[in-house]
Design an enzyme around this catalytic site. Sequence first.
Site, PDB file in Angstrom:
ATOM      1  CE1 TYR A  15      -4.331   1.178   0.125  1.00 53.56           C
ATOM      2  CE2 TYR A  15      -3.498   2.930   1.704  1.00 53.56           C
ATOM      3  CZ  TYR A  15      -4.567   2.301   1.048  1.00 53.56           C
ATOM      4  OH  TYR A  15      -5.722   3.155   0.912  1.00 53.56           O
ATOM      5  N   GLY A  16       1.997   1.122  -0.820  1.00 55.32           N
ATOM      6  CA  GLY A  16       2.713   2.484  -1.048  1.00 55.32           C
ATOM      7  C   GLY A  16       2.451   3.198  -2.308  1.00 55.32           C
ATOM      8  CB  SER A  17       4.079   5.143  -4.703  1.00 55.63           C
ATOM      9  OG  SER A  17       4.081   5.616  -5.911  1.00 55.63           O
ATOM     10  CG  ASP A  66      10.594  -3.426  -9.284  1.00 49.93           C
ATOM     11  OD1 ASP A  66       9.272  -4.168  -9.675  1.00 49.93           O
ATOM     12  OD2 ASP A  66      10.665  -2.112  -9.185  1.00 49.93           O
ATOM     13  CD  GLN A  69       7.703  -6.870  -7.405  1.00 52.50           C
ATOM     14  OE1 GLN A  69       7.710  -7.376  -8.659  1.00 52.50           O
ATOM     15  NE2 GLN A  69       6.969  -5.519  -7.526  1.00 52.50           N
ATOM     16  CG  HIS A  94       9.145  -1.874 -13.398  1.00 52.59           C
ATOM     17  ND1 HIS A  94       9.452  -1.748 -14.929  1.00 52.59           N
ATOM     18  CD2 HIS A  94      10.325  -2.330 -12.823  1.00 52.59           C
ATOM     19  CE1 HIS A  94      10.957  -1.780 -15.035  1.00 52.59           C
ATOM     20  NE2 HIS A  94      11.281  -1.874 -13.997  1.00 52.59           N
ATOM     21  CD  GLU A 108      14.371   3.249 -13.905  1.00 51.33           C
ATOM     22  OE1 GLU A 108      13.283   3.558 -13.432  1.00 51.33           O
ATOM     23  OE2 GLU A 108      14.845   2.065 -13.438  1.00 51.33           O
ATOM     24  CB  SER A 125      14.072  34.861 -24.477  1.00 46.83           C
ATOM     25  OG  SER A 125      15.242  34.190 -24.370  1.00 46.83           O
TER      26      SER A 125
HETATM   27  P1  NDP Z   1       6.464   1.233  -2.584  1.00 47.89           P
HETATM   28  O1  NDP Z   1       7.896   1.321  -2.010  1.00 47.89           O
HETATM   29  O2  NDP Z   1       5.774   2.598  -2.511  1.00 47.89           O
HETATM   30  O3  NDP Z   1       5.760  -0.001  -1.736  1.00 47.89           O
HETATM   31  C1  NDP Z   1       5.716   0.124  -0.493  1.00 47.89           C
HETATM   32  C2  NDP Z   1       4.788  -0.987   0.164  1.00 47.89           C
HETATM   33  O4  NDP Z   1       5.129  -2.070  -0.076  1.00 47.89           O
HETATM   34  C3  NDP Z   1       4.347  -0.608   1.705  1.00 47.89           C
HETATM   35  O5  NDP Z   1       2.959  -0.839   1.677  1.00 47.89           O
HETATM   36  C4  NDP Z   1       5.061  -1.823   2.120  1.00 47.89           C
HETATM   37  O6  NDP Z   1       4.502  -2.382   3.491  1.00 47.89           O
HETATM   38  C5  NDP Z   1       5.111  -2.676   1.171  1.00 47.89           C
HETATM   39  N1  NDP Z   1       6.405  -3.973   1.336  1.00 47.89           N
HETATM   40  C6  NDP Z   1       7.494  -3.584   1.255  1.00 47.89           C
HETATM   41  N2  NDP Z   1       8.068  -5.176   1.348  1.00 47.89           N
HETATM   42  C7  NDP Z   1       7.191  -5.804   1.641  1.00 47.89           C
HETATM   43  C8  NDP Z   1       7.213  -7.039   1.953  1.00 47.89           C
HETATM   44  N3  NDP Z   1       8.331  -7.878   2.012  1.00 47.89           N
HETATM   45  N4  NDP Z   1       6.083  -7.764   2.328  1.00 47.89           N
HETATM   46  C9  NDP Z   1       4.910  -7.061   2.231  1.00 47.89           C
HETATM   47  N5  NDP Z   1       4.724  -5.720   1.744  1.00 47.89           N
HETATM   48  C10 NDP Z   1       5.882  -5.146   1.696  1.00 47.89           C
HETATM   49  O7  NDP Z   1       6.461   0.588  -4.074  1.00 47.89           O
HETATM   50  P2  NDP Z   1       6.000   1.296  -5.438  1.00 47.89           P
HETATM   51  O8  NDP Z   1       4.450   1.744  -5.424  1.00 47.89           O
HETATM   52  O9  NDP Z   1       7.023   2.505  -5.618  1.00 47.89           O
HETATM   53  O10 NDP Z   1       6.521   0.196  -6.592  1.00 47.89           O
HETATM   54  C11 NDP Z   1       5.681  -0.551  -6.615  1.00 47.89           C
HETATM   55  C12 NDP Z   1       5.772  -1.378  -8.052  1.00 47.89           C
HETATM   56  O11 NDP Z   1       5.219  -0.425  -8.953  1.00 47.89           O
HETATM   57  C13 NDP Z   1       6.918  -1.607  -8.497  1.00 47.89           C
HETATM   58  O12 NDP Z   1       7.001  -2.862  -9.241  1.00 47.89           O
HETATM   59  C14 NDP Z   1       7.322  -0.462  -8.950  1.00 47.89           C
HETATM   60  O13 NDP Z   1       8.511  -0.570 -10.196  1.00 47.89           O
HETATM   61  C15 NDP Z   1       5.980  -0.135  -9.996  1.00 47.89           C
HETATM   62  N6  NDP Z   1       5.999   1.278 -10.255  1.00 47.89           N
HETATM   63  C16 NDP Z   1       6.077   2.311  -9.437  1.00 47.89           C
HETATM   64  C17 NDP Z   1       5.935   3.630  -9.954  1.00 47.89           C
HETATM   65  C18 NDP Z   1       6.098   4.700  -8.806  1.00 47.89           C
HETATM   66  O14 NDP Z   1       5.764   5.811  -9.143  1.00 47.89           O
HETATM   67  N7  NDP Z   1       6.669   4.469  -7.498  1.00 47.89           N
HETATM   68  C19 NDP Z   1       5.573   3.924 -10.894  1.00 47.89           C
HETATM   69  C20 NDP Z   1       5.253   2.702 -11.929  1.00 47.89           C
HETATM   70  C21 NDP Z   1       5.300   1.325 -11.660  1.00 47.89           C
HETATM   71  P3  NDP Z   1       4.360  -1.570   4.618  1.00 47.89           P
HETATM   72  O15 NDP Z   1       3.213  -0.798   4.552  1.00 47.89           O
HETATM   73  O16 NDP Z   1       4.020  -2.721   5.768  1.00 47.89           O
HETATM   74  O17 NDP Z   1       5.630  -0.981   4.974  1.00 47.89           O
HETATM   75 MG    MG Z   2       9.218   4.775 -15.504  1.00 49.56          MG
END
Ligand code: NDP
Ligand code: MG
Length: 330
Positions: free
Chosen positions: A27-29, A85, A88, A110, A197, A254
């Site tokens: 539940y990150g980005s 990533d 995963q 991704h 990137e 300009s």
């Molecule tokens: P984030 O770093 O935002 O993900 C964080 C989340 O992952 C948190 O909720 C964290 O849990 C959870 N997490 C991390 N490790 C574990 C684990 N071992 N077990 C369970 N939960 C875990 O990731 P992004 O959103 O940046 O990236 C996710 C995917 O999206 C990647 O594949 C990335 O390449 C892709 N992507 C990302 C973009 C971006 O803008 N960020 C754009 C396009 C694609 P907790 O809440 O418990 O800490």
């Molecule tokens: Mg990109």
Amino acid sequence: MSTVRVYESSDTDPALLQARRVAIVGYGSQGHAHALNLHDSGVDVVVGLRPDSPTRERVEGDGLATATVADAVASADLVSILIPDAGQRRLYETEVAPNLKDGGALLFAHGFNIHYRQIEPRASVDVIMVAPKAPGAMVRREYEAGCGVPGLIAVHQDSTGQARDVALAYADALGCTRAGVIETTFKDETETDLFGEQAVLCGGVSALIRAGFDTLTGAGYAPELAYFECLHELKLIVDLIQSGGLSGMRAEVSDTAEYGDYVGGPKVIGADSRRAMEELLLEIQSGDFADRWIRDGQCGHPEFGRLRDEARGDPLDTVGRDLRARMAWL
Ligand code: NDP
Ligand code: MG
């Protein structure tokens, strides 16, 4: 000219997702944006979190169901892997694979882990990608505004015969069809994403800023002045480029700036830089970059940690911190 087809909402069948339960792992980005947009599009969503996750309260406060990763996966027809990533593969092996339904779908935002064979799902599941071309906060913000960000879809494995249509329905529920969805492959998405990137967005731009700043300060100009010229104003230019392309930007600056662009740019990014870009691309295509990054991760990221430490304490950052503190809108 390109013949790439751009999919819109009318090309999708939302009913395909209404019949499925979706587990969003992380539940990150991206995770929060996917979970909330799908939920608001009427999809049955559960968010999979680690047992001690500090994020559980936030997810429940957002009105979504939570479960352990294993339980969320076991209850779902489609599983979106939205943790960083580098983590995963381990999560897939321990929590996801043993609980994934035959005939279910595995979704990535991704292509890295599938393309470089870090995750090799069994043949009885669909493997798809839906990659919004924006950070999660923007994916959510645009959806809430009734708009969307562009997205890519891809199919790596189609066991049900519905993989592509499910990916399209998911992209639609995310809001991406409102801005257009393009079909690609895991290979092309991964290789172009890494190249972009490294060569342009993060690596290229950082090095360009750094070199411009060093040139001006090395010649005795005030670091504050160098910061404004080589870093701060970049956003103004990038905004113009994003909305109108290079020609739109050149129409706004300009005539002197436009002339300087034509005569100066090719001297800075010349044949050497183009050769370096080709080398980066070859390292990405051969898998050498991925091997180096994966091997570093396997021993706790010693190289990544060292590079991060070296980047800290940069004079650009010190000057920037003081200047930014006065910019109320930041
Ligand atoms: P984030 O770093 O935002 O993900 C964080 C989340 O992952 C948190 O909720 C964290 O849990 C959870 N997490 C991390 N490790 C574990 C684990 N071992 N077990 C369970 N939960 C875990 O990731 P992004 O959103 O940046 O990236 C996710 C995917 O999206 C990647 O594949 C990335 O390449 C892709 N992507 C990302 C973009 C971006 O803008 N960020 C754009 C396009 C694609 P907790 O809440 O418990 O800490
Ligand atoms: Mg990109």
